[in-house]
Design a protein around this motif. Structure first.
Motif, PDB file in Angstrom:
ATOM      1  N   PRO A   1       1.676   2.299  16.844  1.00  0.00           N
ATOM      2  CA  PRO A   1       1.258   1.167  16.018  1.00  0.00           C
ATOM      3  C   PRO A   1       1.020   1.628  14.591  1.00  0.00           C
ATOM      4  CG  PRO A   1      -0.614   2.013  17.226  1.00  0.00           C
ATOM      5  CD  PRO A   1       0.580   2.859  17.636  1.00  0.00           C
ATOM      6  N   ALA A   2       1.050   0.709  13.683  1.00  0.00           N
ATOM      7  CA  ALA A   2       0.824   1.045  12.279  1.00  0.00           C
ATOM      8  C   ALA A   2       0.061  -0.088  11.606  1.00  0.00           C
ATOM      9  CB  ALA A   2       2.150   1.266  11.564  1.00  0.00           C
ATOM     10  N   THR A   3      -0.824   0.285  10.707  1.00  0.00           N
ATOM     11  CA  THR A   3      -1.498  -0.677   9.849  1.00  0.00           C
ATOM     12  C   THR A   3      -0.998  -0.425   8.443  1.00  0.00           C
ATOM     13  OG1 THR A   3      -3.457  -0.708  11.250  1.00  0.00           O
ATOM     14  CG2 THR A   3      -3.714  -1.525   9.002  1.00  0.00           C
ATOM     15  N   ILE A   4      -0.432  -1.460   7.853  1.00  0.00           N
ATOM     16  CA  ILE A   4       0.217  -1.351   6.550  1.00  0.00           C
ATOM     17  C   ILE A   4      -0.552  -2.151   5.521  1.00  0.00           C
ATOM     18  CG2 ILE A   4       2.298  -1.941   5.241  1.00  0.00           C
ATOM     19  CD1 ILE A   4       3.909  -1.407   7.787  1.00  0.00           C
ATOM     20  N   LEU A   5      -0.810  -1.545   4.369  1.00  0.00           N
ATOM     21  CA  LEU A   5      -1.308  -2.269   3.211  1.00  0.00           C
ATOM     22  C   LEU A   5      -0.104  -2.571   2.342  1.00  0.00           C
ATOM     23  CD1 LEU A   5      -3.488  -3.441   1.388  1.00  0.00           C
ATOM     24  CD2 LEU A   5      -3.766  -1.160   0.388  1.00  0.00           C
ATOM     25  N   ASP A   6       0.271  -3.847   2.311  1.00  0.00           N
ATOM     26  CA  ASP A   6       1.418  -4.305   1.523  1.00  0.00           C
ATOM     27  C   ASP A   6       0.886  -4.854   0.212  1.00  0.00           C
ATOM     28  OD1 ASP A   6       4.164  -4.961   1.053  1.00  0.00           O
ATOM     29  OD2 ASP A   6       3.704  -7.037   1.585  1.00  0.00           O
ATOM     30  N   LEU A   7       1.188  -4.170  -0.891  1.00  0.00           N
ATOM     31  CA  LEU A   7       0.687  -4.621  -2.190  1.00  0.00           C
ATOM     32  C   LEU A   7       1.278  -5.970  -2.545  1.00  0.00           C
ATOM     33  CD1 LEU A   7       0.760  -1.348  -4.314  1.00  0.00           C
ATOM     34  CD2 LEU A   7      -0.970  -2.168  -2.712  1.00  0.00           C
ATOM     35  N   GLY A   8       0.421  -6.854  -3.014  1.00  0.00           N
ATOM     36  CA  GLY A   8       0.840  -8.207  -3.372  1.00  0.00           C
ATOM     37  C   GLY A   8       0.395  -9.219  -2.333  1.00  0.00           C
TER      38      GLY A   8
ATOM     39  N   ASN B   1       4.453 -12.338   1.824  1.00  0.00           N
ATOM     40  CA  ASN B   1       5.820 -12.683   1.418  1.00  0.00           C
ATOM     41  C   ASN B   1       6.701 -12.635   2.658  1.00  0.00           C
ATOM     42  OD1 ASN B   1       6.951  -9.834   1.661  1.00  0.00           O
ATOM     43  ND2 ASN B   1       5.223  -9.522   0.278  1.00  0.00           N
ATOM     44  N   PRO B   2       7.947 -13.058   2.556  1.00  0.00           N
ATOM     45  CA  PRO B   2       8.794 -13.068   3.756  1.00  0.00           C
ATOM     46  C   PRO B   2       8.926 -11.702   4.441  1.00  0.00           C
ATOM     47  CG  PRO B   2       9.818 -14.375   2.033  1.00  0.00           C
ATOM     48  CD  PRO B   2       8.624 -13.694   1.408  1.00  0.00           C
ATOM     49  N   LEU B   3       8.920 -10.634   3.673  1.00  0.00           N
ATOM     50  CA  LEU B   3       9.044  -9.311   4.276  1.00  0.00           C
ATOM     51  C   LEU B   3       7.768  -8.920   5.038  1.00  0.00           C
ATOM     52  CD1 LEU B   3      10.872  -6.892   4.661  1.00  0.00           C
ATOM     53  CD2 LEU B   3      10.074  -6.010   2.478  1.00  0.00           C
ATOM     54  N   SER B   4       6.600  -9.167   4.447  1.00  0.00           N
ATOM     55  CA  SER B   4       5.354  -8.847   5.168  1.00  0.00           C
ATOM     56  C   SER B   4       5.194  -9.744   6.388  1.00  0.00           C
ATOM     57  CB  SER B   4       4.132  -8.937   4.242  1.00  0.00           C
ATOM     58  OG  SER B   4       3.923 -10.234   3.759  1.00  0.00           O
ATOM     59  N   GLU B   5       5.628 -10.983   6.290  1.00  0.00           N
ATOM     60  CA  GLU B   5       5.563 -11.885   7.441  1.00  0.00           C
ATOM     61  C   GLU B   5       6.479 -11.400   8.567  1.00  0.00           C
ATOM     62  OE1 GLU B   5       3.306 -14.284   7.852  1.00  0.00           O
ATOM     63  OE2 GLU B   5       2.540 -13.683   5.881  1.00  0.00           O
ATOM     64  N   GLN B   6       7.651 -10.875   8.213  1.00  0.00           N
ATOM     65  CA  GLN B   6       8.554 -10.330   9.233  1.00  0.00           C
ATOM     66  C   GLN B   6       7.942  -9.099   9.889  1.00  0.00           C
ATOM     67  OE1 GLN B   6      11.492 -11.612  10.421  1.00  0.00           O
ATOM     68  NE2 GLN B   6      11.400  -9.987  11.952  1.00  0.00           N
ATOM     69  N   MET B   7       7.302  -8.248   9.101  1.00  0.00           N
ATOM     70  CA  MET B   7       6.642  -7.069   9.685  1.00  0.00           C
ATOM     71  C   MET B   7       5.562  -7.492  10.676  1.00  0.00           C
ATOM     72  SD  MET B   7       6.503  -4.212   6.622  1.00  0.00           S
ATOM     73  CE  MET B   7       5.760  -5.208   5.345  1.00  0.00           C
ATOM     74  N   LYS B   8       4.804  -8.540  10.341  1.00  0.00           N
ATOM     75  CA  LYS B   8       3.775  -9.037  11.265  1.00  0.00           C
ATOM     76  C   LYS B   8       4.398  -9.551  12.556  1.00  0.00           C
ATOM     77  CE  LYS B   8       0.476 -10.484   7.720  1.00  0.00           C
ATOM     78  NZ  LYS B   8      -0.132 -11.648   7.054  1.00  0.00           N
ATOM     79  N   ARG B   9       5.491 -10.304  12.431  1.00  0.00           N
ATOM     80  CA  ARG B   9       6.162 -10.829  13.627  1.00  0.00           C
ATOM     81  C   ARG B   9       6.680  -9.699  14.508  1.00  0.00           C
ATOM     82  NH1 ARG B   9       7.884 -14.758   9.919  1.00  0.00           N
ATOM     83  NH2 ARG B   9       9.844 -13.680   9.539  1.00  0.00           N
ATOM     84  N   ASP B  10       6.999  -8.570  13.893  1.00  0.00           N
ATOM     85  CA  ASP B  10       7.510  -7.425  14.643  1.00  0.00           C
ATOM     86  C   ASP B  10       6.400  -6.534  15.181  1.00  0.00           C
ATOM     87  OD1 ASP B  10      10.099  -8.278  14.268  1.00  0.00           O
ATOM     88  OD2 ASP B  10      10.421  -7.048  12.496  1.00  0.00           O
ATOM     89  N   GLY B  11       5.146  -6.993  15.085  1.00  0.00           N
ATOM     90  CA  GLY B  11       4.046  -6.299  15.720  1.00  0.00           C
ATOM     91  C   GLY B  11       3.292  -5.287  14.885  1.00  0.00           C
ATOM     92  N   VAL B  12       3.522  -5.260  13.592  1.00  0.00           N
ATOM     93  CA  VAL B  12       2.795  -4.346  12.718  1.00  0.00           C
ATOM     94  C   VAL B  12       1.627  -5.106  12.098  1.00  0.00           C
ATOM     95  CG1 VAL B  12       2.991  -2.910  10.644  1.00  0.00           C
ATOM     96  CG2 VAL B  12       4.916  -3.092  12.202  1.00  0.00           C
ATOM     97  N   THR B  13       0.479  -4.473  11.985  1.00  0.00           N
ATOM     98  CA  THR B  13      -0.656  -5.073  11.295  1.00  0.00           C
ATOM     99  C   THR B  13      -0.417  -4.918   9.799  1.00  0.00           C
ATOM    100  OG1 THR B  13      -2.131  -4.510  13.108  1.00  0.00           O
ATOM    101  CG2 THR B  13      -3.156  -5.012  10.974  1.00  0.00           C
TER     102      THR B  13
END
Length: 180
Positions: free
Chosen positions: A27-34, A37-49
C-alpha cells in the motif's frame, strides 16, 4: 499493477501512471500537490490513499510538513505554476518524489490563461533546469522520461509537437535529511 491506465484519449495520464507503476508497491499513501484532479482520482480508484493540498504553496510551503505519514509525494504539472518551487521541494514531507513538468518549447510561448490567474505557467523548464533544481534541493533522480504532446491539428506547430518532447517526468529520492 497498482495503478491502472486511463483510456487512450488521456495519453499524458496513462504515460504518467505507467511510469509510476514501474516503482510503486501497495500500500502507499501519496501526497499529491494541488487540488484533486482526474489523475489523483484515478489513483484513489486504484486503491492508493491520496491526500491533496489546498493552499497557495508559494506563500505556505511549510504547510506541507503537516503531512508526516506519507510515503510518496507527487507533483504533476505543479512546479511550473509556482514562483518559487525551490521552497516547496525543500519542504516536502517524504523521501520519494514523482514529478512532471512541461518542457520549454522554442516555437511556443509559455502557457497563460487570460481568464484564470491560477492557470498560468511562470516556468517552463529545460530538462537540465529541472534536474538542477531537484539536485539543489537535495533530490537524486533515479529515473526520467519525456514524451511528446501530439495535438491532432494541422499546421507547423502541431507537426513540431509530434517530434519535440513536451513533458518531462522524474522519480527522485531525497539524498539528505529534510531541512527544518
Amino acid at each position: 499493477m497498482l495503478l491502472k491506465s486511463f483510456n487512450s484519449s488521456q495519453r499524458r495520464y496513462r504515460l504518467t501512471l505507467d511510469f509510476m507503476n514501474e516503482a510503486l508497491q501497495p500500500p502507499a499513501t501519496i501526497l499529491d500537490l494541488g487540488t484533486p484532479n482526474p489523475l489523483s482520482e484515478q489513483m484513489k480508484r486504484d486503491g492508493v490513499t491520496v491526500l491533496n493540498t489546498y493552499v497557495d504553496l508559494d506563500r505556505n510551503p511549510k504547510h506541507l510538513r503537516q503531512f508526516e505519514s506519507v510515503d510518496i509525494c507527487t507533483a504533476f504539472e505543479i512546479f511550473e505554476h509556482l514562483l518559487n518551487p525551490m521552497s516547496v521541494l525543500e519542504s516536502l514531507p517524504c523521501n520519494r518524489l514523482f514529478a512532471s513538468v512541461p518542457l520549454s518549447l522554442w516555437f511556443s510561448s509559455a502557457y497563460r490563461n487570460q481568464e484564470d490567474p491560477w492557470d498560468r505557467h511562470f516556468h517552463e523548464f529545460e530538462e537540465w533546469q529541472f534536474d538542477w533544481l531537484l539536485e539543489h534541493t537535495g533530490w537524486k533522480i533515479l529515473r526520467r522520461q519525456r514524451w511528446t504532446n501530439p495535438v491532432g491539428k494541422i499546421g507547423i506547430r502541431p507537426v513540431l509537437r509530434l517530434f519535440t518532447p513536451r513533458w518531462y517526468i522524474v522519480e527522485a529520492v531525497r539524498e539528505n535529511s529534510r531541512p527544518d
